[in-house]
Design an enzyme around this catalytic site. Structure first.
Site, PDB file in Angstrom:
ATOM      1  N   ASP A  91      -0.166   5.040   5.973  1.00 21.52           N
ATOM      2  CA  ASP A  91      -1.276   5.949   5.645  1.00 21.52           C
ATOM      3  C   ASP A  91      -2.452   5.170   5.072  1.00 21.52           C
ATOM      4  OD1 ASP A  91      -2.347   8.735   5.117  1.00 21.52           O
ATOM      5  OD2 ASP A  91      -2.447   7.873   3.104  1.00 21.52           O
ATOM      6  N   TYR A  96     -10.402   4.038   1.586  1.00 22.64           N
ATOM      7  CA  TYR A  96      -9.608   2.978   0.947  1.00 22.64           C
ATOM      8  C   TYR A  96     -10.179   1.587   1.259  1.00 22.64           C
ATOM      9  CZ  TYR A  96      -6.114   6.771   0.791  1.00 22.64           C
ATOM     10  OH  TYR A  96      -5.469   7.967   0.613  1.00 22.64           O
ATOM     11  N   LYS A 121      -8.352   8.654   7.739  1.00 17.58           N
ATOM     12  CA  LYS A 121      -9.073   9.879   7.340  1.00 17.58           C
ATOM     13  C   LYS A 121     -10.583   9.658   7.366  1.00 17.58           C
ATOM     14  CE  LYS A 121      -5.310  10.334   3.994  1.00 17.58           C
ATOM     15  NZ  LYS A 121      -5.029   8.982   3.484  1.00 17.58           N
ATOM     16  N   HIS A 152     -10.529  14.057   4.955  1.00 19.55           N
ATOM     17  CA  HIS A 152      -9.983  13.644   3.653  1.00 19.55           C
ATOM     18  C   HIS A 152     -10.080  14.751   2.597  1.00 19.55           C
ATOM     19  CE1 HIS A 152      -9.182   9.651   1.377  1.00 19.55           C
ATOM     20  NE2 HIS A 152      -8.596  10.641   0.739  1.00 19.55           N
TER      21      HIS A 152
HETATM   22  N1  LIG Z   1      -5.239  12.346   0.777  1.00 18.75           N
HETATM   23  C1  LIG Z   1      -5.562  12.010  -0.446  1.00 18.75           C
HETATM   24  O1  LIG Z   1      -6.502  12.540  -1.037  1.00 18.75           O
HETATM   25  C2  LIG Z   1      -4.755  10.951  -1.144  1.00 18.75           C
HETATM   26  C3  LIG Z   1      -4.959  10.721  -2.514  1.00 18.75           C
HETATM   27  C4  LIG Z   1      -4.187   9.752  -3.122  1.00 18.75           C
HETATM   28  C5  LIG Z   1      -3.268   9.032  -2.406  1.00 18.75           C
HETATM   29  N2  LIG Z   1      -3.092   9.266  -1.058  1.00 18.75           N
HETATM   30  C6  LIG Z   1      -2.093   8.522  -0.263  1.00 18.75           C
HETATM   31  O2  LIG Z   1      -0.832   8.695  -0.881  1.00 18.75           O
HETATM   32  C7  LIG Z   1      -0.255   7.420  -1.119  1.00 18.75           C
HETATM   33  C8  LIG Z   1       0.654   7.475  -2.309  1.00 18.75           C
HETATM   34  O3  LIG Z   1      -0.093   7.579  -3.489  1.00 18.75           O
HETATM   35  P1  LIG Z   1      -0.267   6.340  -4.495  1.00 18.75           P
HETATM   36  O4  LIG Z   1       0.103   5.103  -3.797  1.00 18.75           O
HETATM   37  O5  LIG Z   1      -1.630   6.403  -5.038  1.00 18.75           O
HETATM   38  O6  LIG Z   1       0.712   6.740  -5.661  1.00 18.75           O
HETATM   39  P2  LIG Z   1       2.322   6.836  -5.736  1.00 18.75           P
HETATM   40  O7  LIG Z   1       2.928   6.539  -4.431  1.00 18.75           O
HETATM   41  O8  LIG Z   1       2.649   8.109  -6.412  1.00 18.75           O
HETATM   42  O9  LIG Z   1       2.635   5.711  -6.776  1.00 18.75           O
HETATM   43  C9  LIG Z   1       2.339   4.366  -6.517  1.00 18.75           C
HETATM   44  C10 LIG Z   1       2.828   3.572  -7.712  1.00 18.75           C
HETATM   45  O10 LIG Z   1       4.257   3.653  -7.734  1.00 18.75           O
HETATM   46  C11 LIG Z   1       4.807   2.358  -7.849  1.00 18.75           C
HETATM   47  N3  LIG Z   1       6.055   2.363  -7.076  1.00 18.75           N
HETATM   48  C12 LIG Z   1       6.215   2.515  -5.735  1.00 18.75           C
HETATM   49  N4  LIG Z   1       7.508   2.504  -5.417  1.00 18.75           N
HETATM   50  C13 LIG Z   1       8.201   2.338  -6.578  1.00 18.75           C
HETATM   51  C14 LIG Z   1       9.567   2.246  -6.876  1.00 18.75           C
HETATM   52  N5  LIG Z   1      10.503   2.323  -5.933  1.00 18.75           N
HETATM   53  N6  LIG Z   1       9.918   2.068  -8.185  1.00 18.75           N
HETATM   54  C15 LIG Z   1       8.974   1.983  -9.153  1.00 18.75           C
HETATM   55  N7  LIG Z   1       7.659   2.075  -8.918  1.00 18.75           N
HETATM   56  C16 LIG Z   1       7.268   2.251  -7.623  1.00 18.75           C
HETATM   57  C17 LIG Z   1       3.769   1.423  -7.285  1.00 18.75           C
HETATM   58  O11 LIG Z   1       3.843   0.183  -7.927  1.00 18.75           O
HETATM   59  P3  LIG Z   1       4.203  -1.172  -7.102  1.00 18.75           P
HETATM   60  O12 LIG Z   1       2.995  -1.495  -6.283  1.00 18.75           O
HETATM   61  O13 LIG Z   1       4.484  -2.135  -8.183  1.00 18.75           O
HETATM   62  O14 LIG Z   1       5.409  -0.858  -6.266  1.00 18.75           O
HETATM   63  C18 LIG Z   1       2.465   2.126  -7.661  1.00 18.75           C
HETATM   64  O15 LIG Z   1       2.046   1.749  -8.972  1.00 18.75           O
HETATM   65  C19 LIG Z   1      -1.481   6.514  -1.291  1.00 18.75           C
HETATM   66  O16 LIG Z   1      -1.145   5.160  -1.211  1.00 18.75           O
HETATM   67  C20 LIG Z   1      -2.353   7.021  -0.193  1.00 18.75           C
HETATM   68  O17 LIG Z   1      -1.944   6.490   1.055  1.00 18.75           O
HETATM   69  C21 LIG Z   1      -3.821  10.231  -0.445  1.00 18.75           C
END
Ligand SMILES: NC(=O)c1ccc[n+]([C@@H]2O[C@H](COP(=O)([O-])OP(=O)(O)OC[C@H]3O[C@@H](n4cnc5c(N)ncnc54)[C@H](OP(=O)(O)O)[C@@H]3O)[C@@H](O)[C@H]2O)c1
Length: 313
Positions: A91, A96, A121, A152
């Protein structure tokens, strides 16, 4: 008279039975419809192939890698690590600023292009010239076509931008289209104005912000739901992963809290895209298919909802 009265009672009984049976039939039909609706949620997930069939006719993996805030080599290495570990859903978004790195990592991976599903997006500031925005995404990624293109956020010109995405589907440069950060009210207004129904809606979903009314509403329309910030988002993961209920369930299964949260999503029919730059976490986030949460455990996690959004949209 007496006999006729008794006959009338018997006839009345038969009528009641017939009415009962026919309304049972109607109930069964409704039951089937409910089943069909549910079939767009967790029932539609194939836990063998780890994919879901979208209403566009394309298959999408049910777990993947989120790449928000990953750039340059960190981004390339994360995508490479994910692809090496069997992850086939990535994604990204124009916002980004990493579409180029993602395209590069995919092209250099040795994994056949058609095995990988890429979501990107269009941001609202691109809605005024959506054709140019789609072309820019195609050029940045440089992987031939886009598997899924989302708007988005809602914004001025979103319907027109979606119409341009519909045209890109007809032309074959984009395979499936959908929306992000659209909730019930926004969908009610938007859907009657478009021709191709969205295949996906990507919204914030985690145990502290569950959207339990929005998810079934979307799924009943045959649209797949995907959650962003599945682990709460950066800055919030420690609290969520340390939640006593989740930790207790995790230790009962010999799994991590992250795996329990991701599995809870999958069992609700929500596709997960955890973000990570850590290969160990990326690996951990793929190991979601060797355990199952009980109904009671699902309910306990459902009970953690506190309508706590971790971002503004
Ligand atoms: N459509 C939208 O408006 C929107 C908004 C926000 C995000 N998104 C999408 O959603 C995705 C997910 O959101 P996010 O990446 O911001 O937040 P998230 O997935 O909720 O959390 C990411 C955090 O979790 C940690 N993490 C990942 N796997 C882990 C595990 N197994 N154990 C412990 N910690 C772990 C990562 O650290 P490490 O790097 O150290 O693993 C990072 O700090 C984004 O990357 C993006 O693609 C979309």
């Amino acid at each position: 008279m007496k006999i006729r009265g008794r006959t009338a009672v018997i006839l009345f009984g038969i009528v009641l039975l017939i009415v009962g049976f026919s309304s049972y039939g109607a109930f069964s039909e409704t039951g089937n419809m409910e089943k069909e609706a549910a079939a767009n949620g967790a029932d539609a997930f194939n836990f063998e192939t780890r994919t879901v069939m979208l209403n566009s006719g394309h298959e999408m993996p049910i777990y993947g890698l989120g790449t928000y805030s990953l750039h340059d080599d960190v981004c390339r290495n994360s995508v490479t690590a994910a692809l090496n570990r069997g992850v086939r859903l990535i994604d990204t978004a124009h916002a980004y600023g990493n579409e180029k790195e993602i395209g590069e990592a995919i092209r250099n991976s040795g994994v056949p292009r058609e095995e990988i599903f890429v979501i990107t997006k269009l941001y609202p500031n691109q809605f005024s010239n959506p054709e140019a925005a789609i072309e820019e995404a195609l050029q940045n990624l440089d992987i031939g076509y886009i598997d899924m293109l989302l708007l988005h956020h809602p914004g001025t010109g979103d319907v027109e931008a979606y119409h341009a995405m519909e045209k890109a589907v007809e032309e074959g440069t984009v395979r499936s289209i959908g929306l992000s950060n659209w909730y019930v009210e926004e969908l009610e207004e938007f859907l009657p104005q478009v021709t191709i129904p969205p295949a996906l809606v990507q919204n914030e979903i985690h145990p502290y912000y569950q959207e339990n009314d929005v998810i079934p509403y979307i799924q009943e329309k045959g649209i797949v739901v995907q959650g962003w910030y599945p682990l709460g988002g950066r800055g919030h993961t420690a609290e969520l992963l340390g939640d006593p209920v989740i930790s207790e369930i995790a230790s009962a299964h010999g799994k991590s809290s992250a795996q329990v949260i991701l599995r809870w999503n999958l069992q609700k029919g929500v596709v997960v895209i955890p973000g990570s730059s850590n290969p160990d976490h990326i690996q951990e986030n793929t190991e979601l298919f060797d355990f199952e949460l009980t109904d009671d455990e699902m309910e306990r996690i459902n009970g953690l909802d506190r309508n706590e959004k971790h971002d503004w949209y």
